[in-house]
Scaffold this active site. Structure first.
Site, short mmCIF file in Angstrom:
data_model
loop_
_atom_site.label_atom_id
_atom_site.label_comp_id
_atom_site.label_asym_id
_atom_site.label_seq_id
_atom_site.Cartn_x
_atom_site.Cartn_y
_atom_site.Cartn_z
N HIS A 27 12.75 -1.27 7.40
CA HIS A 27 11.50 -2.16 7.39
C HIS A 27 10.37 -1.25 8.13
O HIS A 27 10.01 -1.79 9.34
CB HIS A 27 12.07 -3.35 8.12
CG HIS A 27 11.06 -4.48 7.98
ND1 HIS A 27 11.44 -5.85 7.60
CD2 HIS A 27 9.81 -4.52 7.82
CE1 HIS A 27 10.38 -6.69 7.30
NE2 HIS A 27 9.11 -5.78 7.44
N ARG A 86 9.90 -8.05 0.88
CA ARG A 86 11.14 -8.75 1.46
C ARG A 86 12.45 -8.70 0.70
O ARG A 86 12.57 -8.26 -0.57
CB ARG A 86 10.55 -10.16 1.45
CG ARG A 86 9.70 -10.38 2.55
CD ARG A 86 9.99 -10.22 3.94
NE ARG A 86 9.23 -10.68 5.15
CZ ARG A 86 8.26 -10.01 5.75
NH1 ARG A 86 8.24 -8.56 5.31
NH2 ARG A 86 7.31 -10.56 6.34
P1 NDP Z 1 -1.48 -11.26 0.13
O1 NDP Z 1 -1.08 -12.84 0.28
O2 NDP Z 1 -2.64 -10.76 0.74
O3 NDP Z 1 -1.08 -10.87 -1.48
C1 NDP Z 1 -0.20 -11.35 -2.10
C2 NDP Z 1 -0.13 -11.00 -3.39
O4 NDP Z 1 0.94 -11.76 -4.20
C3 NDP Z 1 -1.60 -11.66 -4.17
O5 NDP Z 1 -2.26 -10.84 -5.04
C4 NDP Z 1 -1.05 -13.00 -4.82
O6 NDP Z 1 -1.56 -13.39 -6.08
C5 NDP Z 1 0.24 -12.43 -5.49
N1 NDP Z 1 1.35 -13.26 -5.54
C6 NDP Z 1 1.81 -14.31 -4.80
N2 NDP Z 1 2.60 -15.31 -5.46
C7 NDP Z 1 2.65 -14.78 -6.51
C8 NDP Z 1 3.24 -15.22 -7.78
N3 NDP Z 1 4.25 -16.29 -7.85
N4 NDP Z 1 3.17 -14.58 -8.93
C9 NDP Z 1 2.52 -13.44 -9.03
N5 NDP Z 1 1.67 -12.89 -8.10
C10 NDP Z 1 1.92 -13.53 -6.88
O7 NDP Z 1 -0.33 -10.43 0.90
P2 NDP Z 1 -0.22 -9.18 1.52
O8 NDP Z 1 -0.91 -8.10 0.58
O9 NDP Z 1 -0.94 -9.16 2.90
O10 NDP Z 1 1.25 -8.95 1.98
C11 NDP Z 1 2.43 -8.92 0.88
C12 NDP Z 1 3.75 -8.88 1.50
O11 NDP Z 1 4.04 -7.77 1.92
C13 NDP Z 1 3.77 -9.85 2.80
O12 NDP Z 1 3.91 -11.16 2.37
C14 NDP Z 1 5.17 -9.30 3.30
O13 NDP Z 1 6.16 -10.05 2.91
C15 NDP Z 1 5.25 -7.95 2.93
N6 NDP Z 1 5.09 -6.89 4.12
C16 NDP Z 1 5.89 -5.94 4.32
C17 NDP Z 1 5.83 -5.10 5.39
C18 NDP Z 1 7.11 -4.12 5.65
O14 NDP Z 1 7.04 -3.50 6.51
N7 NDP Z 1 7.72 -3.97 4.94
C19 NDP Z 1 4.67 -5.08 6.21
C20 NDP Z 1 3.67 -6.11 6.02
C21 NDP Z 1 3.67 -6.97 4.88
P3 NDP Z 1 -3.23 -13.87 -5.94
O15 NDP Z 1 -3.95 -12.71 -5.55
O16 NDP Z 1 -3.45 -14.69 -7.25
O17 NDP Z 1 -3.34 -14.45 -4.49
C1 OXD Z 2 4.82 -8.21 8.03
C2 OXD Z 2 6.08 -7.20 8.31
O1 OXD Z 2 4.99 -9.07 7.27
O2 OXD Z 2 5.84 -6.51 9.17
O3 OXD Z 2 3.95 -7.96 8.94
O4 OXD Z 2 6.94 -7.48 7.79
#
Ligand code: NDP
Ligand code: OXD
Length: 309
Positions: A272, A224
């Site tokens: 994006h 993001r």
């Molecule tokens: P998940 O919730 O599956 O994974 C999040 C990861 O981040 C986990 O490993 C979590 O730790 C870690 N995390 C969360 N908070 C912290 C913190 N404070 N400190 C350290 N690690 C942290 O999310 P996804 O993998 O499904 O997606 C990640 C992000 O990708 C989405 O939230 C979205 O913003 C972005 N995204 C962007 C897209 C684009 O087109 N650009 C498309 C899709 C998603 P833990 O394993 O301990 O829970």
């Molecule tokens: C998502 C994205 O979070 O598309 O799925 O950014």
């Protein structure tokens, strides 16, 4: 189940058709801005809904996010007691792996430099680089980050990963929590961000964080825009600490035409686009999750409202 779909900026027809086919027993309607409440709706399927939608539907028990990131939803006042469920992977993890590998390899192998110089009529070779000198660090080892880290490791890069709780990924040196951040950053030269946007991660890609990376660092942000303090990146590119960045997400989207990132020679941009939501996969996943919940089976992707992801 009475489901109401609200996705003001997405063409709803394919979602409505697909969801009706996958959930024939459900009553499914579409809410558009300006509509009255849909009476009796207990489940909403949404992408970037306005606050007015939530206010009109206090009886919702479940809100399903049509994407992975729930940060926009977390900014709203949600109906009391409603659970939030999100897409997990849904065909996005492989896209993220493609994007990250492309960005990392393009930088590591200097393909951008060669393209520019060939277009200028030059023919110049640079010395081969060693993977060992370009350790990659993936922030976020969730549904998307884990796949990205594991895929990058297959290209022989040393790969580090950082998550909130302790994780283990084959071929990846895993760090966790605040205590693990310093070691993770010190061991990393190419930083890939796949964190969710939460109060704990907003502005995490700031001067202090980026300065702790190895010199000649590179940033790939696919998560993001609000993770990155944009002026800090520009300053560190100017100073030479950062060698460049590939950015897919921005504080303001679309990225304004006059934004300094637009024409920066060390920054590669995409709109994006790193992982697109795939309606077919997402609909199948949502239908399977709703059926599992109805039958009392566990599902992946229930959001912890306290943590915000
Ligand atoms: P998940 O919730 O599956 O994974 C999040 C990861 O981040 C986990 O490993 C979590 O730790 C870690 N995390 C969360 N908070 C912290 C913190 N404070 N400190 C350290 N690690 C942290 O999310 P996804 O993998 O499904 O997606 C990640 C992000 O990708 C989405 O939230 C979205 O913003 C972005 N995204 C962007 C897209 C684009 O087109 N650009 C498309 C899709 C998603 P833990 O394993 O301990 O829970
Ligand atoms: C998502 C994205 O979070 O598309 O799925 O950014």
């Amino acid at each position: 189940m009475r489901i109401v779909l609200c996705s003001p900026n997405i063409e709803a027809a394919p979602w409505l058709d697909g969801l009706r086919a996958a959930l024939p027993q459900a009553v499914l309607t579409q809410w558009r801005p300006g509509d009255a409440a849909h009476p009796g709706a207990d489940c909403a399927i949404v992408w970037n809904p306005p606050q007015a939608f939530m206010d009109a539907h206090p009886g919702l028990r479940l809100i399903v996010n049509m994407g992975a990131g729930v940060d926009a939803l977390m900014r709203l006042r949600l109906p009391q007691g409603a659970a939030v469920l999100r897409i997990t992977d849904g065909g996005m993890a492989v896209q993220m792996a493609e994007y990250a590998c492309h960005a990392v390899l393009r930088h590591f192998r200097e393909f951008g430099r060669y393209e520019t110089e060939m277009a200028q009529g030059q023919w110049r070779l640079y010395p081969p680089r060693r993977h060992a000198d370009f350790p990659v660090g993936v922030m976020g080892l969730g549904a998307l980050g884990e796949r990205v880290a594991a895929t990058l490791a297959r290209f022989d890069f040393p790969v580090n990963g950082w998550s909130r709780s302790a994780r283990s990924v084959d071929g990846v040196h895993c760090f966790s929590g605040e205590a693990g951040l310093a070691g993770f950053l010190a061991a990393t030269r190419i930083l890939v961000c796949l964190l969710p946007l939460t109060p704990a991660t907003q502005d995490i890609l700031c001067r202090d964080t980026l300065l702790r990376l190895r010199p000649g660092a590179y940033l790939v942000n696919m998560a993001r825009g609000e993770h990155l303090v944009e002026d800090d990146l520009l300053e560190l590119l100017d100073s030479g600490h950062m060698a460049g960045a590939t950015l897919d997400v921005f504080r303001t989207e679309p990225l304004p035409a006059q934004h300094p990132f637009r024409r920066h020679p060390l920054i590669s941009l995409t709109p994006h686009a790193s992982a697109r939501t795939l309606p077919e996969e997402s609909i199948a996943q949502i239908a399977a999750k709703l059926q599992a919940l109805e039958q009392g089976r566990p599902v992946e992707g229930l959001v912890d409202l306290g943590l915000g992801y």
